[in-house]
Enzyme design. Structure first.
Site, mmCIF file in Angstrom:
data_model
loop_
_atom_site.group_PDB
_atom_site.id
_atom_site.type_symbol
_atom_site.label_atom_id
_atom_site.label_comp_id
_atom_site.label_asym_id
_atom_site.label_seq_id
_atom_site.Cartn_x
_atom_site.Cartn_y
_atom_site.Cartn_z
ATOM 1 N N GLU A 62 0.833 -1.288 0.184
ATOM 2 C CA GLU A 62 -0.123 0.200 -0.768
ATOM 3 C C GLU A 62 0.764 1.239 0.122
ATOM 4 O OE1 GLU A 62 -3.169 0.040 2.328
ATOM 5 O OE2 GLU A 62 -3.822 2.018 2.193
ATOM 6 N N ARG A 63 1.023 2.123 -1.054
ATOM 7 C CA ARG A 63 1.647 2.878 -1.020
ATOM 8 C C ARG A 63 2.878 2.953 -1.515
ATOM 9 N NH1 ARG A 63 -3.615 5.132 -1.809
ATOM 10 N NH2 ARG A 63 -5.027 6.323 -0.596
ATOM 11 N N ASN A 85 -3.624 -2.150 7.805
ATOM 12 C CA ASN A 85 -4.600 -2.424 6.884
ATOM 13 C C ASN A 85 -4.299 -4.329 7.497
ATOM 14 O OD1 ASN A 85 -6.005 -0.098 6.693
ATOM 15 N ND2 ASN A 85 -5.230 0.582 5.367
ATOM 16 N N GLU A 105 -10.445 4.176 9.830
ATOM 17 C CA GLU A 105 -10.914 3.410 7.582
ATOM 18 C C GLU A 105 -11.297 2.839 7.925
ATOM 19 O OE1 GLU A 105 -6.807 4.778 6.162
ATOM 20 O OE2 GLU A 105 -7.570 6.849 5.567
ATOM 21 N N ARG A 109 -1.942 3.031 17.100
ATOM 22 C CA ARG A 109 -1.955 4.353 16.041
ATOM 23 C C ARG A 109 -3.403 5.670 16.773
ATOM 24 N NH1 ARG A 109 -2.434 3.678 10.271
ATOM 25 N NH2 ARG A 109 -1.199 4.609 9.905
ATOM 26 N N ARG A 168 -11.928 17.508 10.731
ATOM 27 C CA ARG A 168 -10.855 16.106 10.601
ATOM 28 C C ARG A 168 -9.371 16.251 10.939
ATOM 29 N NH1 ARG A 168 -8.625 12.474 4.860
ATOM 30 N NH2 ARG A 168 -6.745 11.845 6.755
ATOM 31 N N LYS A 182 0.745 10.287 13.792
ATOM 32 C CA LYS A 182 1.379 11.130 12.266
ATOM 33 C C LYS A 182 1.592 12.830 13.087
ATOM 34 C CE LYS A 182 -0.764 8.663 8.846
ATOM 35 N NZ LYS A 182 -1.941 8.197 8.027
ATOM 36 N N ASP A 219 -2.592 14.004 7.286
ATOM 37 C CA ASP A 219 -2.442 13.153 6.642
ATOM 38 C C ASP A 219 -1.057 12.846 6.028
ATOM 39 O OD1 ASP A 219 -2.071 10.094 6.176
ATOM 40 O OD2 ASP A 219 -3.501 10.195 4.499
ATOM 41 N N GLU A 276 5.431 8.779 13.964
ATOM 42 C CA GLU A 276 5.188 8.342 12.650
ATOM 43 C C GLU A 276 5.540 9.388 11.260
ATOM 44 O OE1 GLU A 276 1.499 5.420 11.970
ATOM 45 O OE2 GLU A 276 2.227 5.935 10.073
ATOM 46 N N GLU A 286 3.179 9.199 -0.495
ATOM 47 C CA GLU A 286 2.583 9.279 -1.370
ATOM 48 C C GLU A 286 1.768 10.124 -1.522
ATOM 49 O OE1 GLU A 286 -0.218 7.751 1.995
ATOM 50 O OE2 GLU A 286 -2.067 8.154 0.670
HETATM 51 C C1 GCV Z 1 -2.606 2.174 5.554
HETATM 52 C C2 GCV Z 1 -3.691 7.330 4.390
HETATM 53 C C3 GCV Z 1 -3.169 6.239 3.369
HETATM 54 C C4 GCV Z 1 -3.899 5.044 3.407
HETATM 55 C C5 GCV Z 1 -3.122 4.653 5.099
HETATM 56 C C6 GCV Z 1 -3.462 5.120 5.920
HETATM 57 C C7 GCV Z 1 -3.293 5.175 7.003
HETATM 58 O O1 GCV Z 1 -4.860 7.232 4.620
HETATM 59 O O2 GCV Z 1 -3.990 6.576 2.071
HETATM 60 O O3 GCV Z 1 -3.260 4.469 2.517
HETATM 61 O O4 GCV Z 1 -3.648 3.619 5.481
HETATM 62 O O5 GCV Z 1 -3.427 7.080 5.172
HETATM 63 O O6 GCV Z 1 -2.406 5.574 7.903
HETATM 64 O O7 GCV Z 1 -3.397 4.053 8.283
#
Ligand code: GCV
Length: 710
Positions: A175-176, A218, A299, A332, A343, A367, A372, A394, A400
């Site tokens: 992912e990413r 995820n 998410e 997290r 948000r 983060k 994001d 993080e 991305e």
């Molecule tokens: C792993 C953003 C990214 C998602 C990522 C999410 C996260 O939304 O686009 O791909 O999912 O962050 O950090 O959990």
């Protein structure tokens, strides 16, 4: 003897980036000759796996750099020997009575001393891993051409957990990820241990990274089954000599999916028993397992709130399971929902009230910014707001939101910007770095995580310059107060050449590259303007996403009168999540730094900026500046032709051409769109967009890397 020859030979293959910053190519003859006097002999044990890999690395590194491999010996018999070890493993080192107290378990000292009448360099740690870190630092000195004759260095990591988070799925997708597939070959593990895993561990150990979360946040539950745990254990075996622990992203609902329970309620005794038994099973296979990383109620991921419980309830259940084994839980704070008016506020709203409710072995992983990983965000207000809880940061190493693999964007300045931000929670000097290194609130459990940019591409990171982002993450996790410029210079010297005519312009180019990206993507505090889902390219108009808080219009709020998200007291009041001395200037449009203006304020298009120009003018000027900066980067790179190998030179040149094309696209699409909203003419002297707004809006992309309906 054969082994030594093989290790010291220059590789026959062309430069393809595989060797990262550990290339160990021969130094210039005069320089090598100077260093050879201080690397005549290597005195190092091989009683443990870590000692063995340290020995291998020094032979390989010095053999390559100096074109002459030091001889191995059990004792010092020559001037210029290098003596490596710990006071307990080496009587010679013990005899030196060095003060190793401040080094902890992972630090090292390197000193020029006299042993048995010979001038010698000693590399010492309290553990073998500390000595390994010292060996890598010694190699770095040689690689970057620094003097090694009168050494008196000591260093120890400021943060305890320095972790890469792999967003890798078990099916090989990342992912990413923009550097190919996952490097973990789950299918062939545990029986086949790809040599690449060892090189991965070497690279990480060389910059002090000591942990890796092998699967995506995820997460599916399958990685927690016995079959997969065997595979994770095989990776742990490869990494162990390098001082690197493995961690697993745990799916909160795993007790249902693979445990056969009816609930994953963290306060249900059966669920708690399940996690304890799972932890026991893992530690039998992996005695030094690091612990769990969890994305919960975020998410669409399952979590404790599904059962009316809090994040603390959830984290504590997992923490209790790993605590008897010395493990941790990295929980997290990345949470948001469309019902929140902003948000950016939700993580603070949800987590701050829980300060003091987490077990001692829980870290909250936050983060860097409140939304994001955007090209620029203010620091997350959670830093400094939860003094009773270890807060780890993080960062996203994979780009991305910063141009994927092809854009040359060095993230050091972004990382440094957030780390040096002053939260003011304990008065002046309460920097984010001091929150995460624990010194502000007296925590010893500390950490930093970076979302890895690593894949099966031969060069690991999708481009040669993206390797610098992996590198700078590791160095800053070791010491968050280091300078990103100094780190860039170190990296350039090791990765390319020590030739000053190359080093200076390339470091300058790297240092300016992040601001260039901010300018051509999201200047003046704009954020989240990228394409839907895949996040490729500009789409400030996009309203195709189902959720309002996934749409760019939610963030820029442009209308006929102005642009920007009002987060002041008359707006969402996100400003008051910061300490009063930080909130006050953010709340005041005149005091807010202009680079964050539209993050905190909705201002009229004709608002007067500090330059005396209108906001509309400055917006167009910044977008244009971003493109001009990329043109300058291309020009700088053109002048570097001939200083390095043609393979890497040419790929960087080709990628810079892509970057210029895409920077132009970002600029033009955003200007065309915002002009359609503001109704204002383009300020004089600026070129109009190359295409119509309709053209930009019509662009659709399939098969974008790092994103698909998994
Ligand atoms: C792993 C953003 C990214 C998602 C990522 C999410 C996260 O939304 O686009 O791909 O999912 O962050 O950090 O959990």
């Amino acid at each position: 003897m054969m082994l030594v020859i093989a290790l010291s030979a220059s590789p026959a293959h062309a430069e393809d980036g595989y060797d990262l910053w550990l290339r160990y190519r021969p130094l210039r003859t005069e320089q090598a000759a100077v260093f050879q006097h201080h690397a005549s002999q290597l005195v190092i044990g091989s009683a443990t796996p870590t000692q063995t890999v340290t020995r291998q690395e020094l032979l390989r590194g010095l053999g390559g750099l100096l074109s002459q491999t030091p001889t191995l010996s059990d004792t010092v018999t020559r001037d210029g020997a290098i003596l490596v070890g710990t006071p307990t493993s080496s009587p010679l080192i013990q005899h030196l009575q060095l003060d190793t107290q401040g080094l902890g378990n992972e630090g090292y000292l390197i000193r020029s001393v006299v042993v048995e009448g010979h001038p010698v360099t000693v590399i010492v740690g309290n553990s073998d891993v500390g000595a390994l870190h010292g060996a890598f630092q010694f190699l770095r000195l040689v690689q970057t051409g620094q003097p090694i004759d009168h050494l008196d260095l000591h260093d120890a990591p400021r943060l305890k957990l320095r972790v890469l988070d792999h967003w890798d799925y078990l099916n090989g997708q990342v992912e990413r990820g923009y550097a190919g597939a996952s490097i973990w070959d789950w299918w062939k593990l545990p029986d086949w241990r790809d040599p690449r895993y060892t090189d991965y561990a070497r690279a990480n150990a060389s910059i002090g990274i000591n942990g890796t979360v092998v699967n995506n946040v995820n997460a599916g539950a399958e990685i927690l089954t016995s079959r997969y745990l065997q595979k994770v254990a095989a990776l742990a075996d490869v990494f162990r000599p390098y001082g690197i622990r493995v961690y697993i992203s745990a799916r909160f609902s795993a007790p249902i999916e693979i445990g056969g329970l009816k609930t994953a309620d963290p306060l249900d005794p059966q669920v708690q028993r399940w996690w304890r038994a799972k932890a026991d099973e893992i530690y039998k296979l992996i005695p030094d397992f690091g612990g769990f990383l969890v994305k919960a109620n975020s998410e669409g991921q399952p979590g404790p709130q599904d059962y009316g419980r809090t994040h603390a309830d959830g984290a504590n259940t997992l923490a209790d399971a790993v605590a008897p084994h010395g493990g941790v839980v990295m929980w997290r704070t990345f949470v948001y929902s469309p019902t929140n008016e902003d948000r950016a506020k939700q993580a603070y709203d949800e987590f701050k009230p829980l300060d003091g409710h987490f077990r001692a072995n829980v870290l909250l992983q936050t983060k860097n910014g409140p939304v994001d990983f955007q090209p620029r965000e203010p620091f997350s207000p959670l830093f400094g707001a939860m003094p009773k809880t270890p807060m780890m940061m993080e960062l996203e190493i994979t780009k991305e939101y910063l141009g994927f693999a092809t854009h040359l964007v060095y993230l050091g300045p972004l990382f440094e910007e957030v780390l040096s931000s002053d939260t003011m929670t304990h008065g002046k000097g309460s920097t984010v770095a001091r929150v995460i290194d624990g010194s502000l609130d007296g925590h010893t459990l500390t950490g930093m995580a970076g979302v890895a940019n690593i894949g099966t591409d031969r060069n690991w990171s999708g481009s040669d310059f993206n390797q610098a982002n992996w590198y700078v993450f590791g160095r800053l996790a070791w010491n968050p107060t280091l300078s990103s410029r100094a780190i860039a210079e170190e990296w350039v010297r090791m990765t390319f050449t020590n030739n000053e005519a190359f080093v200076k312009p390339v470091v300058d180019m790297m240092m300016g590259s992040r601001e260039a990206a901010v300018d051509y993507m999201t200047p003046l505090g704009l954020h989240h303007l990228m394409g839907p889902g895949h996040h490729y390219g500009p789409a400030p108009w996009d309203a195709s996403e189902a959720r309002a808080d996934w749409r760019p219009v939610y963030y820029h709020r442009a209308d006929r009168d102005g642009i920007g998200f009002d987060r002041t007291r008359t707006g969402s009041d996100a400003v008051d999540q910061y300490a009063p001395p930080v909130a006050a200037p953010f709340n005041d449009v005149k005091q807010t730094p202009e680079q964050l203006l539209l993050w905190f304020h909705h201002v009229p298009w004709n608002y007067r900026m500090r330059s005396g120009q209108t906001l509309w003018y400055e917006l167009v000027a910044h977008y244009t500046q971003g493109v001009d900066d990329v043109k300058k980067m291309r020009e700088t790179w053109r002048q570097m032709d001939g200083y390095i190998d043609p393979e890497r030179y040419q790929q960087v040149a080709a990628f810079l051409a892509i970057q210029e094309k895409e920077a132009q696209w970002w600029r033009d699409a955003c200007i065309a769109y915002f002009q359609s909203i503001s109704g204002l003419p383009l300020p004089p002297g600026f070129a109009p967009p190359q295409h119509s707004l309709q053209y930009y809006e019509s662009l659709k992309f399939d098969n974008v890397p790092g994103y698909s309906a998994w």
